[in-house]
Design a protein around this motif. Structure first.
Motif, PDB file in Angstrom:
ATOM      1  N   VAL A 114      -0.021   2.284   9.736  1.00 40.35           N
ATOM      2  CA  VAL A 114       0.007   3.710  10.100  1.00 40.35           C
ATOM      3  C   VAL A 114       1.173   4.455   9.454  1.00 40.35           C
ATOM      4  N   PRO A 115       2.418   3.931   9.488  1.00 38.44           N
ATOM      5  CA  PRO A 115       3.530   4.685   8.878  1.00 38.44           C
ATOM      6  C   PRO A 115       3.442   4.812   7.363  1.00 38.44           C
ATOM      7  N   THR A 116       2.592   4.029   6.709  1.00 35.53           N
ATOM      8  CA  THR A 116       2.505   4.073   5.246  1.00 35.53           C
ATOM      9  C   THR A 116       1.574   5.168   4.743  1.00 35.53           C
ATOM     10  N   ILE A 117       0.785   5.764   5.630  1.00 39.77           N
ATOM     11  CA  ILE A 117      -0.222   6.751   5.226  1.00 39.77           C
ATOM     12  C   ILE A 117       0.437   8.123   5.086  1.00 39.77           C
ATOM     13  N   PRO A 118       0.145   8.852   4.003  1.00 36.82           N
ATOM     14  CA  PRO A 118       0.726  10.195   3.840  1.00 36.82           C
ATOM     15  C   PRO A 118       0.426  11.075   5.040  1.00 36.82           C
ATOM     16  N   HIS A 119       1.459  11.759   5.548  1.00 35.32           N
ATOM     17  CA  HIS A 119       1.297  12.565   6.762  1.00 35.32           C
ATOM     18  C   HIS A 119       1.911  13.938   6.571  1.00 35.32           C
ATOM     19  N   ALA A 120       1.590  14.838   7.488  1.00 33.17           N
ATOM     20  CA  ALA A 120       2.096  16.208   7.432  1.00 33.17           C
ATOM     21  C   ALA A 120       3.605  16.226   7.651  1.00 33.17           C
ATOM     22  N   GLY A 127      -9.022   7.873  -1.682  1.00 33.05           N
ATOM     23  CA  GLY A 127      -9.094   8.245  -0.277  1.00 33.05           C
ATOM     24  C   GLY A 127      -8.378   7.262   0.639  1.00 33.05           C
ATOM     25  N   PHE A 128      -9.073   6.872   1.689  1.00 31.22           N
ATOM     26  CA  PHE A 128      -8.452   5.995   2.685  1.00 31.22           C
ATOM     27  C   PHE A 128      -8.662   4.515   2.380  1.00 31.22           C
ATOM     28  N   TRP A 129      -9.429   4.197   1.327  1.00 28.50           N
ATOM     29  CA  TRP A 129      -9.812   2.805   1.091  1.00 28.50           C
ATOM     30  C   TRP A 129      -8.629   1.853   0.893  1.00 28.50           C
ATOM     31  N   PRO A 130      -7.599   2.236   0.136  1.00 28.93           N
ATOM     32  CA  PRO A 130      -6.465   1.304   0.021  1.00 28.93           C
ATOM     33  C   PRO A 130      -5.856   0.959   1.375  1.00 28.93           C
ATOM     34  N   TYR A 131      -5.808   1.941   2.287  1.00 31.97           N
ATOM     35  CA  TYR A 131      -5.217   1.715   3.602  1.00 31.97           C
ATOM     36  C   TYR A 131      -6.168   0.913   4.501  1.00 31.97           C
ATOM     37  N   ALA A 132      -7.469   1.091   4.287  1.00 31.56           N
ATOM     38  CA  ALA A 132      -8.438   0.293   5.047  1.00 31.56           C
ATOM     39  C   ALA A 132      -8.336  -1.178   4.648  1.00 31.56           C
ATOM     40  N   ILE A 133      -8.211  -1.429   3.350  1.00 32.91           N
ATOM     41  CA  ILE A 133      -8.077  -2.814   2.883  1.00 32.91           C
ATOM     42  C   ILE A 133      -6.763  -3.417   3.382  1.00 32.91           C
ATOM     43  N   ALA A 134      -5.687  -2.635   3.276  1.00 35.23           N
ATOM     44  CA  ALA A 134      -4.391  -3.113   3.781  1.00 35.23           C
ATOM     45  C   ALA A 134      -4.456  -3.365   5.279  1.00 35.23           C
ATOM     46  N   GLY A 135      -5.211  -2.527   5.996  1.00 37.48           N
ATOM     47  CA  GLY A 135      -5.362  -2.701   7.435  1.00 37.48           C
ATOM     48  C   GLY A 135      -6.063  -4.006   7.768  1.00 37.48           C
ATOM     49  N   CYS A 136      -7.082  -4.347   6.999  1.00 41.39           N
ATOM     50  CA  CYS A 136      -7.796  -5.622   7.224  1.00 41.39           C
ATOM     51  C   CYS A 136      -6.860  -6.809   6.984  1.00 41.39           C
ATOM     52  N   VAL A 166       0.830  -1.203   0.000  1.00 40.05           N
ATOM     53  CA  VAL A 166       0.000   0.000   0.000  1.00 40.05           C
ATOM     54  C   VAL A 166       0.866   1.255   0.000  1.00 40.05           C
ATOM     55  N   PHE A 167       2.019   1.198   0.659  1.00 41.94           N
ATOM     56  CA  PHE A 167       2.910   2.365   0.649  1.00 41.94           C
ATOM     57  C   PHE A 167       3.463   2.620  -0.753  1.00 41.94           C
ATOM     58  N   VAL A 168       3.948   1.589  -1.403  1.00 48.21           N
ATOM     59  CA  VAL A 168       4.558   1.755  -2.727  1.00 48.21           C
ATOM     60  C   VAL A 168       3.527   2.192  -3.761  1.00 48.21           C
ATOM     61  N   LEU A 169       2.380   1.517  -3.790  1.00 50.58           N
ATOM     62  CA  LEU A 169       1.404   1.755  -4.844  1.00 50.58           C
ATOM     63  C   LEU A 169       0.608   3.047  -4.671  1.00 50.58           C
ATOM     64  N   PHE A 170       0.298   3.422  -3.423  1.00 50.92           N
ATOM     65  CA  PHE A 170      -0.624   4.536  -3.215  1.00 50.92           C
ATOM     66  C   PHE A 170      -0.011   5.735  -2.496  1.00 50.92           C
ATOM     67  N   ASN A 171       1.274   5.648  -2.152  1.00 49.64           N
ATOM     68  CA  ASN A 171       1.953   6.767  -1.500  1.00 49.64           C
ATOM     69  C   ASN A 171       3.211   7.141  -2.278  1.00 49.64           C
ATOM     70  N   TRP A 172       4.189   6.227  -2.324  1.00 48.13           N
ATOM     71  CA  TRP A 172       5.469   6.532  -2.951  1.00 48.13           C
ATOM     72  C   TRP A 172       5.348   6.694  -4.460  1.00 48.13           C
ATOM     73  N   LEU A 173       4.681   5.757  -5.154  1.00 50.56           N
ATOM     74  CA  LEU A 173       4.614   5.790  -6.613  1.00 50.56           C
ATOM     75  C   LEU A 173       3.923   7.040  -7.156  1.00 50.56           C
ATOM     76  N   PRO A 174       2.739   7.441  -6.653  1.00 45.99           N
ATOM     77  CA  PRO A 174       2.130   8.683  -7.161  1.00 45.99           C
ATOM     78  C   PRO A 174       3.028   9.901  -6.952  1.00 45.99           C
ATOM     79  N   ARG A 175       3.692   9.989  -5.793  1.00 43.64           N
ATOM     80  CA  ARG A 175       4.581  11.116  -5.563  1.00 43.64           C
ATOM     81  C   ARG A 175       5.781  11.078  -6.509  1.00 43.64           C
ATOM     82  N   ARG A 176       6.272   9.860  -6.778  1.00 41.94           N
ATOM     83  CA  ARG A 176       7.391   9.703  -7.706  1.00 41.94           C
ATOM     84  C   ARG A 176       7.004  10.151  -9.107  1.00 41.94           C
TER      85      ARG A 176
END
Length: 415
Positions: free
Chosen positions: A259-265, A229-238, A200-210
């Motif tokens: 938690v550490p994979t979610i985009p933060h301030a 939105g938060f759905w990829p992280y909700a699925i990963a959380g399950c 979830v970090f690579v596909l929905f956080n790092w890759l879009p920013r890259r």
């Protein structure tokens, strides 16, 4: 600047109401309370072997093992930001002495708990020894509120206490994961949790920013945020929760790898800062969205776990209280003195050495996490009930703190 009362009402007031209702219910109709706690929601549930070795989903399991994962995720969010962000409260020299004092605040209660059990009740030592971690916990919200009452909102000891409490929670999460498995350990299942977090970090956080590098409009990151939105992280959380559940590690910690994979301030204002509510990063957005569900979860947690009869007061009650009311202040004071004066790490300007004792008394309010650890340290029965009573009685640390503050002549500092 600080929204202590808002935080207290959000995450603790309903918990107290639930705990009080549970105490009244258990002491007036113990049988009906027990049937409520063990109410079967789903027999032969298709989610693997649950805590009782079967596939029976009870109300107690749903709250303690599934829904409490949301509470621990919020705690992990605060710890993560305090550690990883450049201005995080647990970074740099400013956190050195509080972190050292935290070690004393963990070891002190353990030594007192096990020492009392060995010397005073040696014949039952093996029955109660597994509860050694119960008095290591510090309730952030209540200890912070009492700390402000004792020291005043502007006293540096209040900030010291908050840093200590956050670090204490971080250590508590580690203890729960390592020492209190929910079943037979099968660590290979943790690879599922790791894969969910990395994926979830690579596909929905790092890759879009890259993909958005060099483009100020950030179209890919914006699309992911607005459309998914938060759905990829909700699925990963399950997926991560299931990995923890099958691995034997307590599943209430199952969301921690996500938690550490979610985009933060880029900065942290602090757990009680008013500015936190204006941050719009996804991590803070999720935390705000969880506010009301977690309130309900904590109410149910108090209702399902604090229902112990007063006649259950026994040896574990005094062991937990001894660990909290004696071990916490002594451990924090001793290690704080070593850190501040022997190792020359220092104390915040305006904070006296004697204030470490008062901070230790305030940190002795265990309640939420102590109650949770008691529920996993012992099987349901008299020993667990007695230990839970000790966690509930830790509220007396507030009165002790006020008295000790007066005796040590604490001068309140207004914000």
């Amino acid at each position: 600047m600080y929204r202590v009362w808002n935080f207290l009402t959000s995450y603790s007031l309903l918990l107290i109401i639930g705990a009080l209702l549970a105490l009244v219910w258990a002491n007036t109709s113990a049988d009906s309370y027990h049937h409520f706690v063990e109410f079967v929601i789903w027999d032969h549930a298709p989610i693997g072997h649950l805590h009782d070795g079967h596939r029976t989903l009870t109300l107690h399991y749903l709250v303690n093992d599934v829904l409490m994962a949301l509470f621990f995720a919020i705690a992990a969010k605060e710890v993560w930001e305090a550690v990883i962000l450049e201005e995080g409260s647990l970074r740099g020299k400013k956190a050195a002495t509080p972190l050292f004092a935290t070690a004393g605040g963990m070891l002190g209660p353990i030594v007192v708990y096990l020492g009392m059990a060995w010397f005073l009740w040696n014949d039952t030592f093996h029955d109660v020894a597994n509860g050694w971690a119960i008095p290591t916990a510090t309730d952030i919200a209540f200890s912070y509120l009492v700390g402000r009452m004792v020291f005043g909102a502007g006293h540096p000891a209040v900030r010291f206490l908050l840093l200590l409490a956050i670090a204490d929670d971080a250590a508590g999460l580690i203890i729960l994961a390592i020492f209190y498995p929910s079943g037979d350990l099968a660590p290979a299942w943790l690879l599922m949790s790791l894969a969910a977090a990395v994926g979830v970090f690579v596909l929905f956080n790092w890759l879009p920013r890259r993909m958005d590098v060099g483009n100020q409009d950030r179209p890919n990151s914006t699309w992911v945020r607005e459309k998914l939105g938060f759905w990829p992280y909700a699925i990963a959380g399950c997926i991560s929760w299931y990995g923890f559940q099958e691995s034997g590690i307590h599943p209430a910690l199952g969301l921690l790898p996500i938690v550490p994979t979610i985009p933060h301030a880029d900065r942290a204002f602090g757990i009680f800062s008013e500015a936190e509510q204006y941050l719009t990063d996804l991590l803070n957005h999720i935390e705000h969205a969880l506010k009301y569900p977690v309130e309900l979860v904590l109410f149910l947690f108090g209702l399902l776990n604090a229902g112990v009869v007063f006649s259950s007061i026994g040896e574990p009650t005094w062991l937990v209280l001894g660990g909290l009311l004696i071990g916490k202040p002594v451990g924090i004071a001793l290690f704080g003195i070593v850190g501040a004066h022997v190792l020359k790490l220092g104390l915040p300007a305006g904070m006296r050495t004697i204030d470490l004792v008062v901070v230790g008394c305030v940190a002795a309010i265990g309640f939420t996490v102590s109650l949770f650890v008691a529920s996993v340290a012992f099987d349901p029965g008299p020993v667990q009930d007695a230990a839970k009573m000790g966690a509930l009685f830790s509220f007396f640390a507030a009165a002790v703190s006020l008295v000790v503050g007066q005796l040590t002549r604490v001068e309140k500092v207004r914000a």
